[in-house]
Each structure stands twice: as C-alpha cells, then as structure tokens.
Design an enzyme around this catalytic site. Structure first.
Site, short mmCIF file in Angstrom:
data_model
loop_
_atom_site.label_atom_id
_atom_site.label_comp_id
_atom_site.label_asym_id
_atom_site.label_seq_id
_atom_site.Cartn_x
_atom_site.Cartn_y
_atom_site.Cartn_z
N CYS A 19 0.84 -1.19 0.00
CA CYS A 19 0.00 0.00 0.00
C CYS A 19 0.88 1.25 0.00
CB CYS A 19 -0.88 -0.01 1.25
SG CYS A 19 -1.85 1.49 1.44
N CYS B 153 0.48 3.13 3.56
CA CYS B 153 0.95 2.65 4.86
C CYS B 153 1.94 1.50 4.76
CB CYS B 153 -0.24 2.23 5.72
SG CYS B 153 -1.05 0.73 5.13
N CYS C 216 -9.15 -5.02 -9.51
CA CYS C 216 -8.72 -4.02 -10.48
C CYS C 216 -8.22 -2.82 -9.68
CB CYS C 216 -9.93 -3.67 -11.34
SG CYS C 216 -9.57 -2.56 -12.68
N CYS D 216 -7.56 -0.48 1.56
CA CYS D 216 -6.56 -1.06 2.45
C CYS D 216 -7.18 -1.25 3.84
CB CYS D 216 -5.35 -0.13 2.53
SG CYS D 216 -4.13 -0.63 3.75
N CYS E 60 -5.10 1.28 6.49
CA CYS E 60 -5.19 2.74 6.51
C CYS E 60 -6.45 3.26 5.83
CB CYS E 60 -3.93 3.37 5.91
SG CYS E 60 -3.80 3.19 4.13
ZN LIG Z 1 -2.76 1.23 3.53
#
Ligand SMILES: [Zn+2]
Length: 134
Positions: free
Chosen positions: A51, A54, A122, A99, A102
């Site tokens: 990510c 984070c 996607c 995510c 976060c």
């Molecule tokens: Zn994240």
C-alpha cells in the site's frame, strides 16, 4: 459511506504531505487513474505490491495477471490485507476495495477473473508500491 476506524489513521493534511497529488486524488478521493498510465501495469518481477499509504503488503506478484483493462489486476489479495464496501457511484453498483490498515481506496473487485478465485481485483497502480523480491 460509513465512517470506519482503521489501525492507521492520518489527518487530511498528513495524507496530502505523504502522497503525491495523483495518489491523494485516487486514494483519499476515491479517484481512478487513467488506464495504462501506471508503470506497475507491466511489472513482471517477483515481489510484493504494498500500500502506498501505509506500506502494508497487499498483493503478491504471483496473483497478478494481465486483464487487458489497463489497470494492474490481481486474483487475490494477501490474507486480511484489504476490505471491501459497496460503491454506488457513477450509476453502477460496484465493490470498492480499500486497504484494511489505513482505509485508502485502492480500486474495485469484479467477479469475472480467472480461476482459482474467479475474482479480478482491479487496482490503481498509483496506490501501490512494488517491492521486488531479493
Ligand atoms: Zn494502507
């Protein structure tokens, strides 16, 4: 949208400092990058996509496949790495992916992917940072 709390929370000002304007637009504003615009689309090395908000590992390179859509596409996320919500924007009902750590928007998941999961995550490439395997 319901307000959720995530293990990692940042203020809007912190997000703006941390992310590029394009990342901020996509990840915090539920935007979508221009298809084919991200170099990660063609990332073929072994490794893990983290990510960009984070640094949590989200998708492994062996779950990535070429969907032809212009966005990096994955069969499956890492266990517990992402969560989904219903997205009713743009006169469609889609499943939004964010995510789990976060809360940043990543993309959408569709049920027309290849086996074994049959799913197609996607994902906006700008929401990801690739860590190649040593
Ligand atoms: Zn994240």
């Amino acid at each position: 949208m319901t307000v959720e709390t995530f293990p990692i929370t940042r203020t809007d000002a912190e997000w703006q400092r941390l992310l590029t304007p394009e990342q901020y637009r996509v990840m915090r504003g539920h935007g979508t990058e221009v298809p084919g615009s991200c170099a990660l689309l063609h990332e073929k090395r072994r490794g893990v996509f983290h990510c960009a908000g984070c640094d949590t590992p989200l998708f492994a390179s062996n779950d990535k496949f070429e969907s032809g859509t212009g966005w990096p596409s994955f069969n499956e996320p890492e266990p517990g790495a992402v969560e989904t919500s219903v997205d009713r924007s743009h006169f469609m009902v889609r499943t939004e992916v964010h995510c789990a750590h976060c809360g940043s928007h990543l993309g959408h998941v569709f049920d027309d992917g290849p086996p074994p999961s049959g799913l197609r995550y996607c994902i906006n490439g700008v929401a990801l940072v690739f860590h190649p395997q040593e």
